[in-house]
Design an enzyme around this catalytic site. Structure first.
Site, PDB file in Angstrom:
ATOM      1  N   SER A   1       1.026  -1.067  -0.176  1.00 54.13           N
ATOM      2  CA  SER A   1      -0.069  -0.177   0.191  1.00 54.13           C
ATOM      3  C   SER A   1       0.930   1.447   0.038  1.00 54.13           C
ATOM      4  O   SER A   1       0.519   2.123   0.258  1.00 54.13           O
ATOM      5  CB  SER A   1      -1.270   0.111   1.097  1.00 54.13           C
TER       6      SER A   1
ATOM      7  N   THR B   1      -1.371   3.068   4.295  1.00 57.25           N
ATOM      8  CA  THR B   1      -0.243   4.522   4.123  1.00 57.25           C
ATOM      9  C   THR B   1       0.147   4.797   5.761  1.00 57.25           C
ATOM     10  O   THR B   1      -0.071   4.920   6.212  1.00 57.25           O
ATOM     11  CB  THR B   1      -1.434   5.077   4.245  1.00 57.25           C
TER      12      THR B   1
ATOM     13  N   THR C   1       1.702   7.061   0.200  1.00 58.55           N
ATOM     14  CA  THR C   1       0.693   5.787  -0.310  1.00 58.55           C
ATOM     15  C   THR C   1      -0.020   5.576  -1.936  1.00 58.55           C
ATOM     16  O   THR C   1       0.765   6.316  -2.586  1.00 58.55           O
ATOM     17  CB  THR C   1      -0.722   5.514   0.414  1.00 58.55           C
TER      18      THR C   1
ATOM     19  N   ARG D   1      -8.178   8.482  -9.439  1.00 57.30           N
ATOM     20  CA  ARG D   1      -8.624   8.208  -8.124  1.00 57.30           C
ATOM     21  C   ARG D   1      -7.141   9.088  -7.201  1.00 57.30           C
ATOM     22  O   ARG D   1      -6.511   8.646  -7.123  1.00 57.30           O
ATOM     23  CB  ARG D   1      -9.079   7.305  -7.498  1.00 57.30           C
TER      24      ARG D   1
ATOM     25  N   THR E   1      -4.572   7.737   8.251  1.00 58.52           N
ATOM     26  CA  THR E   1      -4.852   6.839   7.127  1.00 58.52           C
ATOM     27  C   THR E   1      -6.161   5.797   7.330  1.00 58.52           C
ATOM     28  O   THR E   1      -7.053   6.815   7.567  1.00 58.52           O
ATOM     29  CB  THR E   1      -3.523   5.513   8.003  1.00 58.52           C
ATOM     30  N   GLY E   2      -6.980   5.454   6.390  1.00 59.85           N
ATOM     31  CA  GLY E   2      -7.901   4.754   5.905  1.00 59.85           C
ATOM     32  C   GLY E   2      -8.469   5.427   4.726  1.00 59.85           C
ATOM     33  O   GLY E   2      -8.092   5.629   3.644  1.00 59.85           O
TER      34      GLY E   2
HETATM   35  C1  SD4 Z   1      -6.409   6.855   0.595  1.00 58.56           C
HETATM   36  N1  SD4 Z   1      -6.115   7.114   2.686  1.00 58.56           N
HETATM   37  O1  SD4 Z   1      -5.990   7.091  -0.806  1.00 58.56           O
HETATM   38  C2  SD4 Z   1      -5.095   6.216   1.729  1.00 58.56           C
HETATM   39  C3  SD4 Z   1      -4.423   4.858   2.050  1.00 58.56           C
HETATM   40  C4  SD4 Z   1      -5.977   4.143   1.603  1.00 58.56           C
HETATM   41  O2  SD4 Z   1      -7.402   2.160   2.921  1.00 58.56           O
HETATM   42  O3  SD4 Z   1      -6.785   3.801   1.328  1.00 58.56           O
HETATM   43  N2  SD4 Z   1      -6.312   3.435   2.756  1.00 58.56           N
HETATM   44  O4  SD4 Z   1      -7.586   6.648   0.640  1.00 58.56           O
END
Ligand code: SD4
Length: 305
Positions: A50, A165, A183, A193, A216-217
């Site tokens: 990731s 991330t 990330t 995206r 993160t997330g």
């Molecule tokens: C994002 N926060 O690109 C980052 C990484 C991710 O689940 O997808 N985390 O949204």
């Protein structure tokens, strides 16, 4: 003087990343150099799906990277949807220092990286390509933020704990602050995206008078709520780093009463005096803290669920 230096970052892989950052801080170096160096550890790790090279691609099989860096004095730089460059954080810093801009995206970001002499390479490892082919068998081409995020976590070998991330915040021995975030974004995302990580105020925010925050997330939820900026503003108003992270998570959950149970968002915060905080929607979010006393601290974040 080193007693005041500290670095905090997201997830288990934050431990080795912090230690790389610490080599800079322990030598009396700048927080900005420390975070840039630290986050390159997971960017280089091919086993990390990731961040950086080895990251899972988008639905078209392209590895597109997002990264941002910010200094306590308000300078910042970022790249989004950058292909073929293994260390997007270094390009983000170059955007900050060598252009009048904050954010470069896609082909323009790649063109800039080339002009700056960055080495170009294929970022899709055989392992990530294999995982993409697996995903293609059942690919749904209409992503829904929540359920796709769940698929994303389920598809990650080893589960979500060690694979996400990296966001990093540091205060150096001179009391200066900086942060970095990098990330490959959500696996199997639509091409183009962009998540929260390269958006200043969403995935990262640092104000030298107050502190910093990073996330993160599910990036979409963090962008919607200007998450990291919110955490820093709450600290400015007197909330502790912990209280500020909790309030930012609460804000996200409140806006998605039906979806929150299914998705992960986590914040970490560092106040300028070195105090830290962390909070997440789901159980399982970890963060790493390194200072002169303890180089390898790893902690479980409190969470809503
Ligand atoms: C994002 N926060 O690109 C980052 C990484 C991710 O689940 O997808 N985390 O949204």
């Amino acid at each position: 003087a080193l007693a005041g230096a500290r670095v905090i970052s997201t997830w288990d892989f934050g431990v080795p990343a912090n230690q790389a950052a610490w080599t800079v801080l322990a030598a009396g170096g700048k927080a900005l150099d420390a975070v840039e160096k630290g986050v390159q550890v997971p960017e280089s790790d091919l086993g990390n799906h990731s961040v950086g090279k080895g990251g899972y691609p988008d639905r078209d099989g392209k590895v597109t990277l997002d990264a941002s860096i910010m200094d306590g004095d308000g300078r910042c730089g970022a790249v989004a949807c950058l292909e073929r460059i293994a260390h997007p954080i270094r390009v983000a810093r170059r955007v900050m220092e060598a252009t009048p801009h904050v954010l470069l995206v896609g082909d323009g970001a790649l063109q800039f990286a080339r002009e700056q002499g960055f080495h170009e390479e294929n970022l899709l490892t055989p392992e990530a390509e294999k995982a993409w082919h697996e995903w293609l068998k059942t690919a749904r081409y209409k992503p829904v933020a929540n359920s796709e995020n769940l698929d994303y976590h389920r598809n990650l070998p080893g589960g979500p704990r060690n694979h996400d991330t990296i966001g990093m915040l540091a205060v150096d021995a001179h009391g200066h602050l900086a942060g970095a975030c990098t990330t490959s974004g959500m696996a199997w995302k639509l091409h183009g995206r962009v998540g929260d990580s390269p958006i200043i105020g969403a995935g990262l925010y640092v104000d030298g008078e107050v502190g910093g925050a990073t996330s993160t997330g599910v990036g979409e939820e963090v962008i919607r709520n200007a998450g990291s900026f919110l955490v820093v503003e709450l600290m400015r108003q007197g909330r502790s780093p912990q209280e500020a992270c909790e309030e930012a998570v609460r804000r996200i959950v409140k806006k998605r009463p039906d979806g929150a149970r299914e998705m992960q968002v986590g914040f970490i915060a560092l106040r300028r005096d070195g105090a830290v905080g962390a909070h997440a929607i789901q159980h399982g979010f970890t963060y790493a803290v390194c200072d002169a006393r303890r180089p390898d601290g790893l902690y479980a974040s409190p969470s809503v669920y």
